[in-house]
Write an enzyme that holds these catalytic residues in place. Structure first.
Site, mmCIF file in Angstrom:
data_model
loop_
_atom_site.group_PDB
_atom_site.id
_atom_site.type_symbol
_atom_site.label_atom_id
_atom_site.label_comp_id
_atom_site.label_asym_id
_atom_site.label_seq_id
_atom_site.Cartn_x
_atom_site.Cartn_y
_atom_site.Cartn_z
ATOM 1 N N ARG A 179 0.792 -1.305 0.055
ATOM 2 C CA ARG A 179 0.037 0.028 -0.145
ATOM 3 C C ARG A 179 0.818 1.221 0.201
ATOM 4 N NH1 ARG A 179 -3.908 1.360 5.202
ATOM 5 N NH2 ARG A 179 -1.643 1.744 6.062
ATOM 6 N N TYR B 294 -6.255 9.204 0.349
ATOM 7 C CA TYR B 294 -6.455 8.096 0.103
ATOM 8 C C TYR B 294 -7.297 7.476 1.100
ATOM 9 C CZ TYR B 294 -4.389 5.254 4.052
ATOM 10 O OH TYR B 294 -4.008 4.557 5.274
ATOM 11 N N PHE C 227 3.692 2.593 6.469
ATOM 12 C CA PHE C 227 4.014 3.775 5.320
ATOM 13 C C PHE C 227 3.604 5.356 6.036
ATOM 14 C CE2 PHE C 227 2.606 6.919 2.133
ATOM 15 C CZ PHE C 227 3.841 7.091 1.531
ATOM 16 N N ASP C 228 1.945 5.003 6.070
ATOM 17 C CA ASP C 228 1.367 6.311 6.787
ATOM 18 C C ASP C 228 1.428 6.743 8.239
ATOM 19 O OD1 ASP C 228 -0.220 3.971 7.093
ATOM 20 O OD2 ASP C 228 -2.201 4.815 6.787
ATOM 21 N N THR C 229 1.768 5.748 9.079
ATOM 22 C CA THR C 229 2.350 5.819 10.302
ATOM 23 C C THR C 229 3.657 6.531 10.529
ATOM 24 O OG1 THR C 229 1.047 3.873 11.296
ATOM 25 C CG2 THR C 229 2.758 4.817 12.572
#
Length: 497
Positions: free
Chosen positions: A156, A174, A266-268
């Site tokens: 992702r 997203y 990734f987003d963390t």
């Protein structure tokens, strides 16, 4: 670099700033050269698609206001008219042939009907092995403002990096393909980004105003993970895992070069780096319903997240992460008077600590550590409050002196509890410890209570507004009577004439 195979619907109604080719690449067939360059062309100030960027790029200033209104051409779709700002919504998918079509149709219909800005929906296929790519290409050909990209590798984070790094939108975002998060939260999510107030925005299932339906297992895992982030990484955001996030494009692209993870962390990692840079993260309460068909490998995800947390912590401690500071943080200043207060408080604090240590050593010769600590702390707390009252906060005279001592006693109680617990732990861990060990432990406990003391005194005990309240509430002496002026308007009879 992962392969990128675009499929774009003609006349999408969402023109790119530099113009967009109307040629279309069918799934599985090579795209025309000009169109392939267009799909992988980085936007202004962005990173080349799929390429790692520099470790630090300067953050731009927030937008200075709304842009000029575009003229609606004959090919513009009704839902795509409005302000010139463009929001890109990425939907990462992997083997989602069952729900992809329904979800994208629902998302597109909602945005076309209610969203006041231009939008682009990008379906990012993460190397699916089922019919997902064919469905995504069909949706791109069918719906205006929808495109599809294909990556030959899973992840992702890899898909988001690929699309976001080349985006020319004002805001990138997203959401999960199952649309577990209520779409009514999308405009509140991106609004503070479009205005320039915030840099990133996240949906939070742990917000007080959220309505969440999910099983106890997922609830426990989510709360435990976010608690670990707050306690070990000092994170201030409440929900790192909700698949509902957005950011100002130029800010996100400046951070991407420092984000290493390509999967679920990734987003963390992006959020943690943003907080280290002093960026403003906006949180939105959401309505969220758990997807019973979720195929996330929870055990593997937890392991990857723990590894990611360790990697970010190690880089932070070693100073390997060098990120630019946004203009808002560079220009920030201490509140008025706080610099002088901090200097005075520090001097008084050092003197109080030395007096406390000397008094503790004397009393410790005659009694147990707990009693010596309590007496030394009491004497120095009274002197500390009196000195800070006079020199740090400029309060003179005897008025309210006793009240200030009582209120400052709360800091004494907090310090007493912390130091007593510290002595108890020291005695349990190292029985018969030397006086030097005791003093070292007490200095650490008192350092923490000192921070609490300053905040308590500044915010509550000696707050200027609180001190001025009784004077403002006292009745002023009544002035001498004077003839009342004639009313500035006529009575009802005069008005009726």
């Amino acid at each position: 670099m992962p392969a990128l195979r675009p499929a774009q619907a003609p006349h999408s109604g969402v023109p790119k700033r530099g113009g967009m080719s109307n040629s279309t690449a069918l799934a599985g067939e090579p795209a025309p050269r000009a169109h392939a360059r267009e799909q992988t062309r980085p936007g202004p100030g962005s990173l080349p698609a799929g390429e790692p960027g520099p470790q630090a790029r300067p953050f731009p200033d927030p937008p200075a206001g709304p842009r000029a209104q575009p003229q609606d051409g004959p090919q513009a779709e009704p839902g795509l008219r409005g302000r010139a700002r463009l929001v890109e919504i990425v939907v990462p998918v992997y083997n989602e042939e069952q729900i992809l079509g329904h979800s994208v149709h629902r998302l597109h219909a909602y945005l076309a009907e209610t969203f006041p800005y231009r939008f682009r929906i990008t379906i990012a296929d993460n190397a699916s092995t089922d019919d997902t790519w064919r469905i995504a290409a069909g949706l791109a050909a069918e719906l205006p403002g929808v495109r599809a990209v294909h990556l030959d590798q899973k992840g992702r984070g890899r898909a988001l990096r690929q699309v976001w790094s080349g985006s020319d939108a004002d805001v990138v975002s997203y959401m999960d393909v199952d649309l577990s998060t209520g779409l009514d939260a999308f405009l509140p999510l991106v609004a503070p980004l479009l205005s320039g107030h915030s840099d990133l925005a996240i949906g939070s299932r742990l917000h007080r105003g959220s309505a969440v339906v999910r099983g106890p297992k997922r609830e426990f895992i989510s709360r435990t993970y976010n608690l670990m982030l707050r306690t070990t990484m000092a994170a201030r955001f409440s929900d790192a895992q909700c698949g509902f996030k957005a950011g100002r494009t130029e800010v996100v692209q400046a951070l991407l070069g420092s984000v290493e993870d390509q999967t679920w962390f990734f987003d963390t990692e992006l959020l943690l780096l943003a907080e280290r840079s002093g960026l403003r993260i906006h949180e939105v309460p959401v309505d969220w319903v758990d997807d019973p068909d979720s195929r996330v490998d929870i055990v593997r995800t937890v392991k990857d997240d723990l590894k990611g947390m360790w990697r970010v912590a190690r880089r932070t401690v070693s100073g390997a992460t060098r990120l630019p500071v946004p203009p808002r943080v560079r220009q920030a200043q201490l509140p008025p008077g706080m610099r002088r207060q901090l200097s005075s408080f520090a001097v008084i604090g050092v003197a109080s600590t030395l007096a406390y240590l000397a008094l503790y050593l004397v009393l410790r010769q005659a009694g147990p550590a707990v009693v010596a600590n309590a007496l030394a702390l009491l004497v120095t707390a009274v002197a500390n409050t009196a000195a800070n009252r006079r020199f740090t906060f400029g309060v003179t005279g005897s008025r309210d002196a006793l009240k200030h001592q009582v209120e400052g006693g709360i800091a004494f109680v907090i310090g007493l509890v912390l130091s007593t617990l510290t002595l108890a732990v020291t005695g349990a861990v190292a029985p018969g410890a030397s006086r030097l060990v005791e003093l070292g432990a007490l200095i650490g406990a008192n350092a923490l209570s000192t921070v609490v003391r300053f905040l308590l005194m500044r915010v509550w005990v000696f707050n200027p507004r609180r001190q001025a309240f009784p004077a403002a509430a006292a009745p002023s002496p009544s002035p001498s009577p004077s003839p009342s002026p004639s009313p500035p308007f006529a009575d009802s009879q005069e008005l009726n004439r």
